[in-house]
Design a protein around this motif. Sequence first.
Motif, PDB file in Angstrom:
ATOM      1  N   THR A 191     -42.530 -32.897 -29.699  1.00 61.26           N
ATOM      2  CA  THR A 191     -41.005 -33.917 -30.485  1.00 61.26           C
ATOM      3  C   THR A 191     -39.652 -33.989 -29.345  1.00 61.26           C
ATOM      4  O   THR A 191     -39.256 -35.247 -29.963  1.00 61.26           O
ATOM      5  CB  THR A 191     -40.458 -32.348 -31.108  1.00 61.26           C
ATOM      6  OG1 THR A 191     -41.146 -31.912 -32.018  1.00 61.26           O
ATOM      7  CG2 THR A 191     -39.595 -32.342 -31.859  1.00 61.26           C
ATOM      8  N   ILE A 192     -39.794 -33.650 -28.740  1.00 60.92           N
ATOM      9  CA  ILE A 192     -38.501 -33.895 -26.998  1.00 60.92           C
ATOM     10  C   ILE A 192     -38.605 -34.997 -27.408  1.00 60.92           C
ATOM     11  O   ILE A 192     -37.799 -36.043 -27.137  1.00 60.92           O
ATOM     12  CB  ILE A 192     -38.089 -32.046 -26.977  1.00 60.92           C
ATOM     13  CG1 ILE A 192     -37.878 -31.721 -27.810  1.00 60.92           C
ATOM     14  CG2 ILE A 192     -37.020 -33.293 -25.292  1.00 60.92           C
ATOM     15  CD1 ILE A 192     -37.294 -30.480 -26.487  1.00 60.92           C
ATOM     16  N   PHE A 230     -40.164 -37.828 -28.184  1.00 59.48           N
ATOM     17  CA  PHE A 230     -39.654 -38.464 -29.209  1.00 59.48           C
ATOM     18  C   PHE A 230     -38.633 -38.520 -29.276  1.00 59.48           C
ATOM     19  O   PHE A 230     -38.615 -39.850 -29.743  1.00 59.48           O
ATOM     20  CB  PHE A 230     -40.891 -37.686 -29.963  1.00 59.48           C
ATOM     21  CG  PHE A 230     -40.716 -38.691 -32.099  1.00 59.48           C
ATOM     22  CD1 PHE A 230     -40.822 -40.275 -31.507  1.00 59.48           C
ATOM     23  CD2 PHE A 230     -39.634 -38.815 -33.182  1.00 59.48           C
ATOM     24  CE1 PHE A 230     -40.816 -41.034 -32.655  1.00 59.48           C
ATOM     25  CE2 PHE A 230     -39.227 -39.509 -33.474  1.00 59.48           C
ATOM     26  CZ  PHE A 230     -40.339 -40.483 -33.832  1.00 59.48           C
ATOM     27  N   LEU A 231     -37.837 -37.966 -28.970  1.00 58.22           N
ATOM     28  CA  LEU A 231     -36.187 -37.688 -29.672  1.00 58.22           C
ATOM     29  C   LEU A 231     -35.637 -38.758 -28.399  1.00 58.22           C
ATOM     30  O   LEU A 231     -35.139 -39.662 -29.357  1.00 58.22           O
ATOM     31  CB  LEU A 231     -35.618 -36.104 -30.107  1.00 58.22           C
ATOM     32  CG  LEU A 231     -36.211 -35.432 -31.820  1.00 58.22           C
ATOM     33  CD1 LEU A 231     -35.277 -34.514 -31.427  1.00 58.22           C
ATOM     34  CD2 LEU A 231     -34.830 -36.592 -32.403  1.00 58.22           C
ATOM     35  N   THR A 266     -36.663 -42.730 -29.078  1.00 55.40           N
ATOM     36  CA  THR A 266     -36.721 -43.249 -30.112  1.00 55.40           C
ATOM     37  C   THR A 266     -35.019 -43.249 -30.281  1.00 55.40           C
ATOM     38  O   THR A 266     -34.831 -43.583 -31.845  1.00 55.40           O
ATOM     39  CB  THR A 266     -37.367 -42.601 -31.348  1.00 55.40           C
ATOM     40  OG1 THR A 266     -37.025 -41.356 -31.639  1.00 55.40           O
ATOM     41  CG2 THR A 266     -38.737 -43.341 -30.831  1.00 55.40           C
ATOM     42  N   SER A 297     -32.818 -44.204 -37.865  1.00 57.29           N
ATOM     43  CA  SER A 297     -32.039 -42.835 -38.572  1.00 57.29           C
ATOM     44  C   SER A 297     -33.069 -42.576 -38.837  1.00 57.29           C
ATOM     45  O   SER A 297     -34.059 -41.426 -39.653  1.00 57.29           O
ATOM     46  CB  SER A 297     -31.102 -42.241 -38.839  1.00 57.29           C
ATOM     47  OG  SER A 297     -30.776 -42.977 -39.919  1.00 57.29           O
ATOM     48  N   ARG A 357     -37.039 -42.109 -38.123  1.00 60.33           N
ATOM     49  CA  ARG A 357     -37.002 -40.844 -36.568  1.00 60.33           C
ATOM     50  C   ARG A 357     -36.490 -39.219 -37.012  1.00 60.33           C
ATOM     51  O   ARG A 357     -37.307 -38.376 -36.885  1.00 60.33           O
ATOM     52  CB  ARG A 357     -35.529 -41.157 -35.995  1.00 60.33           C
ATOM     53  CG  ARG A 357     -35.218 -40.051 -34.531  1.00 60.33           C
ATOM     54  CD  ARG A 357     -34.506 -40.474 -33.366  1.00 60.33           C
ATOM     55  NE  ARG A 357     -34.465 -40.160 -32.405  1.00 60.33           N
ATOM     56  CZ  ARG A 357     -33.370 -39.431 -31.711  1.00 60.33           C
ATOM     57  NH1 ARG A 357     -31.738 -39.494 -32.401  1.00 60.33           N
ATOM     58  NH2 ARG A 357     -33.259 -38.771 -31.363  1.00 60.33           N
ATOM     59  N   SER A 358     -36.212 -40.040 -38.190  1.00 57.26           N
ATOM     60  CA  SER A 358     -35.290 -38.135 -39.411  1.00 57.26           C
ATOM     61  C   SER A 358     -37.142 -37.634 -39.911  1.00 57.26           C
ATOM     62  O   SER A 358     -37.463 -36.854 -39.930  1.00 57.26           O
ATOM     63  CB  SER A 358     -34.885 -38.157 -39.481  1.00 57.26           C
ATOM     64  OG  SER A 358     -33.546 -38.343 -39.056  1.00 57.26           O
ATOM     65  N   VAL A 416     -40.201 -38.584 -38.263  1.00 56.47           N
ATOM     66  CA  VAL A 416     -40.767 -38.637 -37.619  1.00 56.47           C
ATOM     67  C   VAL A 416     -40.826 -36.674 -37.203  1.00 56.47           C
ATOM     68  O   VAL A 416     -41.633 -36.124 -37.079  1.00 56.47           O
ATOM     69  CB  VAL A 416     -41.439 -38.750 -37.363  1.00 56.47           C
ATOM     70  CG1 VAL A 416     -42.396 -38.489 -35.777  1.00 56.47           C
ATOM     71  CG2 VAL A 416     -41.912 -40.758 -37.473  1.00 56.47           C
ATOM     72  N   THR A 417     -39.237 -36.429 -36.486  1.00 55.38           N
ATOM     73  CA  THR A 417     -38.667 -35.494 -35.815  1.00 55.38           C
ATOM     74  C   THR A 417     -39.439 -34.228 -37.113  1.00 55.38           C
ATOM     75  O   THR A 417     -40.033 -32.854 -36.377  1.00 55.38           O
ATOM     76  CB  THR A 417     -37.762 -35.203 -35.933  1.00 55.38           C
ATOM     77  OG1 THR A 417     -37.382 -36.437 -35.011  1.00 55.38           O
ATOM     78  CG2 THR A 417     -36.821 -34.337 -35.512  1.00 55.38           C
ATOM     79  N   LEU A 420     -42.650 -33.185 -37.248  1.00 54.62           N
ATOM     80  CA  LEU A 420     -43.463 -32.749 -36.102  1.00 54.62           C
ATOM     81  C   LEU A 420     -42.932 -31.330 -36.300  1.00 54.62           C
ATOM     82  O   LEU A 420     -43.658 -30.866 -35.350  1.00 54.62           O
ATOM     83  CB  LEU A 420     -42.643 -33.401 -34.941  1.00 54.62           C
ATOM     84  CG  LEU A 420     -43.687 -35.102 -35.145  1.00 54.62           C
ATOM     85  CD1 LEU A 420     -42.451 -35.503 -33.271  1.00 54.62           C
ATOM     86  CD2 LEU A 420     -44.886 -34.482 -34.324  1.00 54.62           C
ATOM     87  N   LEU A 421     -41.685 -31.098 -36.169  1.00 51.26           N
ATOM     88  CA  LEU A 421     -41.243 -30.100 -36.498  1.00 51.26           C
ATOM     89  C   LEU A 421     -41.728 -28.986 -37.437  1.00 51.26           C
ATOM     90  O   LEU A 421     -42.028 -27.757 -37.036  1.00 51.26           O
ATOM     91  CB  LEU A 421     -39.811 -29.748 -36.574  1.00 51.26           C
ATOM     92  CG  LEU A 421     -38.648 -29.664 -34.943  1.00 51.26           C
ATOM     93  CD1 LEU A 421     -36.850 -30.499 -36.066  1.00 51.26           C
ATOM     94  CD2 LEU A 421     -38.958 -29.092 -33.865  1.00 51.26           C
TER      95      LEU A 421
END
Length: 95
Positions: A41-42, A44-45, A48, A53, A56-57, A59-60, A63-64
């Motif tokens: 996750t980190i 990926f952040l 990207t 956004s 990105r939001s 997918v994040t 993952l979370l």
Amino acid sequence: MHRTWILLYILFAVFHLSADYYLPSPLSDFLSKPGLLLTLTIGFLFSTMRTPSVFRSLVTGGLLLSLLGDVLLMFGQQPGFFIAGLSSFLMAHLL
């Protein structure tokens, strides 16, 4: 910076696979399994930062939620944790 996260992820993956094979213990699972998704996750952040956004939001968030599902399923023997873990994975997939 991007290469650092890839190396850290590979180290967690090797640790997880070797600990599962050579030293199966709950402690190694509690450390390596969430560590894999957290570094993913980190990474990926960081990779990207210039991506729109919304993508990105989503997918994040997925993952979370998967990370939360893994952690909840680790406590699956206790009442309610199994269903909560499965629900977290369902929400991750729906994102």
